[in-house]
Write an enzyme that holds these catalytic residues in place. Sequence first.
Site, PDB file in Angstrom:
ATOM      1  N   LYS A  52       0.845  -1.207   0.000  1.00 46.73           N
ATOM      2  CA  LYS A  52       0.000   0.000   0.000  1.00 46.73           C
ATOM      3  C   LYS A  52       0.874   1.248   0.000  1.00 46.73           C
ATOM      4  O   LYS A  52       0.617   2.201  -0.733  1.00 46.73           O
ATOM      5  CB  LYS A  52      -0.933  -0.006   1.219  1.00 46.73           C
ATOM      6  CG  LYS A  52      -2.123  -0.935   1.054  1.00 46.73           C
ATOM      7  CD  LYS A  52      -2.878  -1.149   2.353  1.00 46.73           C
ATOM      8  CE  LYS A  52      -3.923  -2.252   2.169  1.00 46.73           C
ATOM      9  NZ  LYS A  52      -4.453  -2.775   3.424  1.00 46.73           N
ATOM     10  N   GLN A  80      -5.198  -1.448   9.402  1.00 43.06           N
ATOM     11  CA  GLN A  80      -5.058  -2.795   8.844  1.00 43.06           C
ATOM     12  C   GLN A  80      -5.702  -3.832   9.766  1.00 43.06           C
ATOM     13  O   GLN A  80      -5.441  -3.856  10.970  1.00 43.06           O
ATOM     14  CB  GLN A  80      -3.562  -3.106   8.637  1.00 43.06           C
ATOM     15  CG  GLN A  80      -3.281  -4.413   7.933  1.00 43.06           C
ATOM     16  CD  GLN A  80      -3.715  -4.445   6.475  1.00 43.06           C
ATOM     17  OE1 GLN A  80      -3.776  -3.419   5.807  1.00 43.06           O
ATOM     18  NE2 GLN A  80      -4.040  -5.622   5.984  1.00 43.06           N
ATOM     19  N   ASP A 122     -11.680   2.573   3.597  1.00 39.43           N
ATOM     20  CA  ASP A 122     -12.094   1.165   3.535  1.00 39.43           C
ATOM     21  C   ASP A 122     -13.610   1.030   3.362  1.00 39.43           C
ATOM     22  O   ASP A 122     -14.099  -0.031   2.974  1.00 39.43           O
ATOM     23  CB  ASP A 122     -11.728   0.454   4.849  1.00 39.43           C
ATOM     24  CG  ASP A 122     -10.439  -0.342   4.764  1.00 39.43           C
ATOM     25  OD1 ASP A 122     -10.136  -0.865   3.685  1.00 39.43           O
ATOM     26  OD2 ASP A 122      -9.746  -0.435   5.799  1.00 39.43           O
TER      27      ASP A 122
HETATM   28  N1  GUN Z   1      -6.843  -6.754   5.795  1.00 43.23           N
HETATM   29  C1  GUN Z   1      -6.947  -7.476   4.658  1.00 43.23           C
HETATM   30  N2  GUN Z   1      -7.612  -6.764   3.715  1.00 43.23           N
HETATM   31  C2  GUN Z   1      -7.925  -5.567   4.276  1.00 43.23           C
HETATM   32  C3  GUN Z   1      -8.588  -4.406   3.795  1.00 43.23           C
HETATM   33  O1  GUN Z   1      -9.055  -4.325   2.657  1.00 43.23           O
HETATM   34  N3  GUN Z   1      -8.687  -3.378   4.677  1.00 43.23           N
HETATM   35  C4  GUN Z   1      -8.196  -3.443   5.946  1.00 43.23           C
HETATM   36  N4  GUN Z   1      -8.361  -2.385   6.727  1.00 43.23           N
HETATM   37  N5  GUN Z   1      -7.580  -4.515   6.416  1.00 43.23           N
HETATM   38  C5  GUN Z   1      -7.432  -5.570   5.577  1.00 43.23           C
END
Ligand code: GUN
Length: 296
Positions: A54, A98, A121
């Site tokens: 990311k 996350q 998200d």
């Molecule tokens: N963990 C795995 N995929 C995601 C996601 O799309 N967003 C978040 N916040 N955590 C994750």
Amino acid sequence: MTATVIDGKAFAAKVRGLVQAQVANLIEVQGITPGLAVVLVGEDPASQVYVRNKHASTIEVGMASFEHRLTVDTSEAVLLALIHRLNADPAVHGILVQLPLPGHLNSELIINTIDPAKDVDGFHISNVGLLGTGQKSMVPCTPLGCLMMLRDHHGSLSGLNAVVVGRSNIVGKPMAQLLLGDSCTVTIAHSRTKDLAAVCRGADILVAAVGRPEMITGDFVKPGATVIDVGINRIERDGKTKLVGDVHYASAAAVAGAITPVPGGVGPMTIACLLANTLTACCRANGLPEPVGLTA
Ligand code: GUN
């Protein structure tokens, strides 16, 4: 029939290109740099890889990336204080915590403390409610990526029968809402659905997000249907670790009209849509028009 392969890797590169061009324009014309803050608590290896990817993608499209790595024993109070600081920081337009969080932290409380306007998200209860009532919201990245690929492939989705297999808050439910928003006739099915194969065979669009490796086989697929495979499952086969989807690719591809592979289908679209959402949040925060081609 041999299905057209929907190349998610190429499509994600196109989306990132769109984001990059609009970020460059924002910086040049408005003097605003969109910023994404990612919070990682603990040292889960998979989460570390996601967060690293990311960060790299955020920098690549010209945005500011703010990484916050906290130790696994971080208290809820400390994490909440960080989120309040990020909510108040004008350089931060998007906040992602996350998941999964360590067990002693209340994920719902943490997510619902994020300013909904910065919730890239789309997990905050306000955004869930806005999406469910057809109002402008932040949309979860994976279903947004699926919608973009479907629109690109089909043009209009109006009137098509869509079956979403999976009822998670992160993929299944928002996916169904988005398809409904594009005037599909939507069924949400799941692992307990009676005669799942027959339900799936009614689908012009079949989205598999059930989390079971290769569960959706060719006999679940209507000839010519579009199959979107959201699953990412690691399995052992012939002594090797292999990445497979929720769809049994070979048998489904023999029947479908179009299909996303795993890897290289939906996966790359998720980060591309996170960047798109950050740009959208930045434009909204500054009273600017919505970015072009990047929203639901
Ligand atoms: N963990 C795995 N995929 C995601 C996601 O799309 N967003 C978040 N916040 N955590 C994750």
